[in-house]
Design a protein around this motif. Structure first.
Motif, PDB file in Angstrom:
ATOM      1  N   VAL A   1     -16.032  -1.732  20.274  1.00 39.86           N
ATOM      2  CA  VAL A   1     -16.371  -2.833  19.364  1.00 39.86           C
ATOM      3  C   VAL A   1     -17.767  -2.634  18.792  1.00 39.86           C
ATOM      4  CG1 VAL A   1     -16.844  -5.311  19.226  1.00 39.86           C
ATOM      5  CG2 VAL A   1     -14.822  -4.497  20.456  1.00 39.86           C
ATOM      6  N   ALA A   2     -18.712  -2.240  19.655  1.00 44.61           N
ATOM      7  CA  ALA A   2     -20.081  -2.018  19.196  1.00 44.61           C
ATOM      8  C   ALA A   2     -20.136  -0.914  18.144  1.00 44.61           C
ATOM      9  CB  ALA A   2     -20.980  -1.663  20.378  1.00 44.61           C
ATOM     10  N   GLN A   3     -19.380   0.141  18.340  1.00 46.42           N
ATOM     11  CA  GLN A   3     -19.348   1.234  17.366  1.00 46.42           C
ATOM     12  C   GLN A   3     -18.727   0.785  16.044  1.00 46.42           C
ATOM     13  OE1 GLN A   3     -17.291   4.114  19.996  1.00 46.42           O
ATOM     14  NE2 GLN A   3     -19.016   5.482  19.594  1.00 46.42           N
ATOM     15  N   THR A   4     -17.665  -0.021  16.135  1.00 43.60           N
ATOM     16  CA  THR A   4     -17.017  -0.527  14.931  1.00 43.60           C
ATOM     17  C   THR A   4     -17.958  -1.415  14.130  1.00 43.60           C
ATOM     18  OG1 THR A   4     -14.837  -0.444  15.987  1.00 43.60           O
ATOM     19  CG2 THR A   4     -15.056  -1.860  14.045  1.00 43.60           C
ATOM     20  N   LEU A   5     -18.679  -2.314  14.831  1.00 47.31           N
ATOM     21  CA  LEU A   5     -19.640  -3.181  14.150  1.00 47.31           C
ATOM     22  C   LEU A   5     -20.760  -2.361  13.517  1.00 47.31           C
ATOM     23  CD1 LEU A   5     -19.970  -6.146  16.686  1.00 47.31           C
ATOM     24  CD2 LEU A   5     -18.940  -6.220  14.408  1.00 47.31           C
ATOM     25  N   ARG A   6     -21.233  -1.359  14.242  1.00 48.33           N
ATOM     26  CA  ARG A   6     -22.300  -0.494  13.700  1.00 48.33           C
ATOM     27  C   ARG A   6     -21.850   0.183  12.409  1.00 48.33           C
ATOM     28  NH1 ARG A   6     -22.752   4.769  16.927  1.00 48.33           N
ATOM     29  NH2 ARG A   6     -20.755   4.948  15.825  1.00 48.33           N
ATOM     30  N   ASP A   7     -20.629   0.719  12.435  1.00 52.73           N
ATOM     31  CA  ASP A   7     -20.130   1.424  11.254  1.00 52.73           C
ATOM     32  C   ASP A   7     -19.868   0.466  10.097  1.00 52.73           C
ATOM     33  OD1 ASP A   7     -20.243   3.707  12.792  1.00 52.73           O
ATOM     34  OD2 ASP A   7     -18.098   3.714  13.272  1.00 52.73           O
ATOM     35  N   ARG A   8     -19.362  -0.732  10.419  1.00 47.66           N
ATOM     36  CA  ARG A   8     -19.025  -1.691   9.370  1.00 47.66           C
ATOM     37  C   ARG A   8     -20.265  -2.305   8.736  1.00 47.66           C
ATOM     38  NH1 ARG A   8     -18.324  -3.989   5.590  1.00 47.66           N
ATOM     39  NH2 ARG A   8     -16.726  -5.503   4.957  1.00 47.66           N
ATOM     40  N   LEU A   9     -21.262  -2.665   9.545  1.00 45.41           N
ATOM     41  CA  LEU A   9     -22.455  -3.331   9.044  1.00 45.41           C
ATOM     42  C   LEU A   9     -23.582  -2.349   8.723  1.00 45.41           C
ATOM     43  CD1 LEU A   9     -22.563  -6.438  11.425  1.00 45.41           C
ATOM     44  CD2 LEU A   9     -21.615  -6.281   9.114  1.00 45.41           C
ATOM     45  N   ASN A  10     -23.430  -1.095   9.137  1.00 49.85           N
ATOM     46  CA  ASN A  10     -24.388  -0.046   8.810  1.00 49.85           C
ATOM     47  C   ASN A  10     -25.774  -0.330   9.385  1.00 49.85           C
ATOM     48  OD1 ASN A  10     -25.431   2.314   7.744  1.00 49.85           O
ATOM     49  ND2 ASN A  10     -25.855   1.411   5.736  1.00 49.85           N
ATOM     50  N   TYR A  11     -25.847  -0.556  10.707  1.00 48.18           N
ATOM     51  CA  TYR A  11     -27.138  -0.677  11.361  1.00 48.18           C
ATOM     52  C   TYR A  11     -27.313   0.483  12.340  1.00 48.18           C
ATOM     53  CZ  TYR A  11     -24.387  -2.938  15.112  1.00 48.18           C
ATOM     54  OH  TYR A  11     -23.460  -3.231  16.081  1.00 48.18           O
ATOM     55  N   THR A  12     -28.551   0.711  12.766  1.00 49.56           N
ATOM     56  CA  THR A  12     -28.851   1.737  13.758  1.00 49.56           C
ATOM     57  C   THR A  12     -28.828   1.092  15.138  1.00 49.56           C
ATOM     58  OG1 THR A  12     -30.232   2.978  12.205  1.00 49.56           O
ATOM     59  CG2 THR A  12     -30.563   3.395  14.555  1.00 49.56           C
ATOM     60  N   MET A  13     -27.930   1.537  15.989  1.00 49.27           N
ATOM     61  CA  MET A  13     -27.764   0.921  17.305  1.00 49.27           C
ATOM     62  C   MET A  13     -28.752   1.528  18.289  1.00 49.27           C
ATOM     63  SD  MET A  13     -24.279   0.194  19.448  1.00 49.27           S
ATOM     64  CE  MET A  13     -23.578   1.800  19.088  1.00 49.27           C
ATOM     65  N   GLN A  14     -29.597   0.705  18.852  1.00 49.01           N
ATOM     66  CA  GLN A  14     -30.546   1.118  19.877  1.00 49.01           C
ATOM     67  C   GLN A  14     -30.072   0.562  21.217  1.00 49.01           C
ATOM     68  OE1 GLN A  14     -34.408  -0.269  18.533  1.00 49.01           O
ATOM     69  NE2 GLN A  14     -34.685   1.527  17.226  1.00 49.01           N
ATOM     70  N   LEU A  15     -29.408   1.406  21.984  1.00 49.96           N
ATOM     71  CA  LEU A  15     -28.841   0.960  23.257  1.00 49.96           C
ATOM     72  C   LEU A  15     -29.946   0.629  24.250  1.00 49.96           C
ATOM     73  CD1 LEU A  15     -25.770   3.315  23.835  1.00 49.96           C
ATOM     74  CD2 LEU A  15     -25.744   0.839  23.518  1.00 49.96           C
ATOM     75  N   GLN A  16     -29.781  -0.509  24.913  1.00 46.24           N
ATOM     76  CA  GLN A  16     -30.731  -0.965  25.917  1.00 46.24           C
ATOM     77  C   GLN A  16     -30.122  -0.825  27.307  1.00 46.24           C
ATOM     78  OE1 GLN A  16     -33.879  -2.322  24.516  1.00 46.24           O
ATOM     79  NE2 GLN A  16     -32.813  -1.177  22.905  1.00 46.24           N
ATOM     80  N   GLU A  17     -30.991  -0.696  28.278  1.00 50.02           N
ATOM     81  CA  GLU A  17     -30.509  -0.630  29.655  1.00 50.02           C
ATOM     82  C   GLU A  17     -29.827  -1.943  30.033  1.00 50.02           C
ATOM     83  OE1 GLU A  17     -30.732   2.125  31.481  1.00 50.02           O
ATOM     84  OE2 GLU A  17     -31.690   3.085  29.769  1.00 50.02           O
ATOM     85  N   PRO A  18     -28.671  -1.887  30.706  1.00 45.93           N
ATOM     86  CA  PRO A  18     -27.991  -3.131  31.104  1.00 45.93           C
ATOM     87  C   PRO A  18     -28.891  -3.976  31.998  1.00 45.93           C
ATOM     88  CG  PRO A  18     -26.576  -1.216  31.433  1.00 45.93           C
ATOM     89  CD  PRO A  18     -27.944  -0.692  31.124  1.00 45.93           C
ATOM     90  N   ASP A  19     -28.938  -5.264  31.729  1.00 49.59           N
ATOM     91  CA  ASP A  19     -29.759  -6.166  32.514  1.00 49.59           C
ATOM     92  C   ASP A  19     -29.032  -6.542  33.806  1.00 49.59           C
ATOM     93  OD1 ASP A  19     -30.550  -9.329  33.032  1.00 49.59           O
ATOM     94  OD2 ASP A  19     -32.225  -8.055  32.461  1.00 49.59           O
ATOM     95  N   LYS A  20     -29.769  -6.659  34.875  1.00 45.94           N
ATOM     96  CA  LYS A  20     -29.144  -6.966  36.170  1.00 45.94           C
ATOM     97  C   LYS A  20     -28.539  -8.353  36.194  1.00 45.94           C
ATOM     98  CE  LYS A  20     -33.551  -8.522  38.182  1.00 45.94           C
ATOM     99  NZ  LYS A  20     -34.511  -8.310  39.287  1.00 45.94           N
ATOM    100  N   ASN A  21     -29.018  -9.244  35.311  1.00 44.38           N
ATOM    101  CA  ASN A  21     -28.448 -10.587  35.248  1.00 44.38           C
ATOM    102  C   ASN A  21     -27.216 -10.648  34.359  1.00 44.38           C
ATOM    103  OD1 ASN A  21     -30.515 -11.759  36.868  1.00 44.38           O
ATOM    104  ND2 ASN A  21     -31.890 -11.678  35.095  1.00 44.38           N
TER     105      ASN A  21
END
Length: 298
Positions: A259-279
């Motif tokens: 889903v994240a990849q699809t949104l990135r391609d559709r909206l044309n933004y640069t995805m900066q993945l963040q470390e998963p939060d423990k919460n």
């Protein structure tokens, strides 16, 4: 892109024809221009609050841009007087997010203080009518207004604002790149502004609005590579894989990643993945929201 350029050309052509057909009446010309440029943005606005400065009531009521809003027949409105030096308090039970029209001075608008600092409140659309500016904004005024708009975007993600002078309608496009990066950084240094990173400051411009679509559609259909922080949580829909030694994110799999990849391609933004939060999800820190995608889109 071709459709957008074609639409821009048609709008400009219609504006020119309408201007030439009214025989030199500046107010009628301005009225027709606003009819063309703001027709789509006004279409779904159910109600307007028109705010006139308490110390300039007659002057503001006679303003050509203000008169256009006051003479609208399809959109109900209520007229208020206000002090532009004081915060503008919108009703807390404003569930309809009524839109607001403010007649305001350029200096007050640029300052983001008083009534101009209330833009982060929940409202549908803000229309700012600059009352004390005759003719086009000069380069310095445009730079100051652009920086003011960038501050509101950076801190509050405010973008749904139209700025009307007697010659133009301006908007802030947060995703437009600028070829004036060197001058902008020099200006920020000279003015003592240190609230943006270089990456954030490489986006965002004050541009003339050419009409055609409401701003949420006009701006967000193409984010033009804007950096967007994305955090995907471990769940039945995703599986972040961390490095055992460093604890850093190595890869992600699952439906959420797709889903994240699809949104990135559709909206044309640069995805900066963040470390998963423990919460996992649901906290807010420094105006940054970490949330499950279903809750966020709701």
């Amino acid at each position: 892109m071709a459709n957008t350029l074609r639409q821009h050309f048609l709008i400009q052509l219609v504006s020119l024809v309408l201007s030439l057909s009214i025989g030199g009446s500046s107010e009628a010309s301005r009225r027709l221009q606003l009819n063309v440029l703001l027709v789509e943005s006004m279409r779904k606005i159910p109600y307007l609050h028109v705010m006139l400065r308490r110390d300039h009531l007659h002057e503001d009521a006679a303003n050509e841009n203000a008169r256009w809003f006051l003479q609208l027949t399809d959109t109900p409105h209520c007229i208020h007087s206000y002090d532009e030096q004081q915060p503008l308090i919108l009703s807390p039970d404003n569930q309809n997010h009524d839109s607001v029209v403010l007649v305001i001075s350029l200096a007050q608008l640029i300052s983001n203080s008083g009534a101009a600092g209330s833009a982060q409140q929940r409202a549908s659309v803000f229309f700012y009518i600059v009352a004390d500016q005759v003719g086009e904004l000069n380069q310095q005024q445009q730079r100051e207004l652009e920086h003011s708009c960038r501050q509101l975007w950076t801190h509050y993600r405010v973008y749904n604002r139209f700025i009307l002078t007697d010659t133009d309608i301006w908007i802030y496009d947060p995703f437009a790149s600028s070829d004036q990066g060197v001058d902008r950084h020099r200006y920020r240094y000279e003015m003592g502004y240190e609230d943006l990173t270089f990456e954030e400051d490489s986006f965002g411009r004050l541009v003339r609005y050419v009409g055609g679509e409401p701003l949420p559609i006009f701006l967000f259909h193409d984010m033009r590579g804007y950096p967007l922080r994305v955090q995907i949580f471990k769940s039945v829909y995703s599986r972040p894989v961390l490095d055992r030694n460093t604890g850093l994110l190595r890869r992600i799999s699952g439906v959420d990643w797709q889903v994240a990849q699809t949104l990135r391609d559709r909206l044309n933004y640069t995805m900066q993945l963040q470390e998963p939060d423990k919460n996992y999800f649901g906290y807010v820190k420094n105006q940054t929201r970490s949330w499950a995608i279903k809750i966020f889109t709701y």
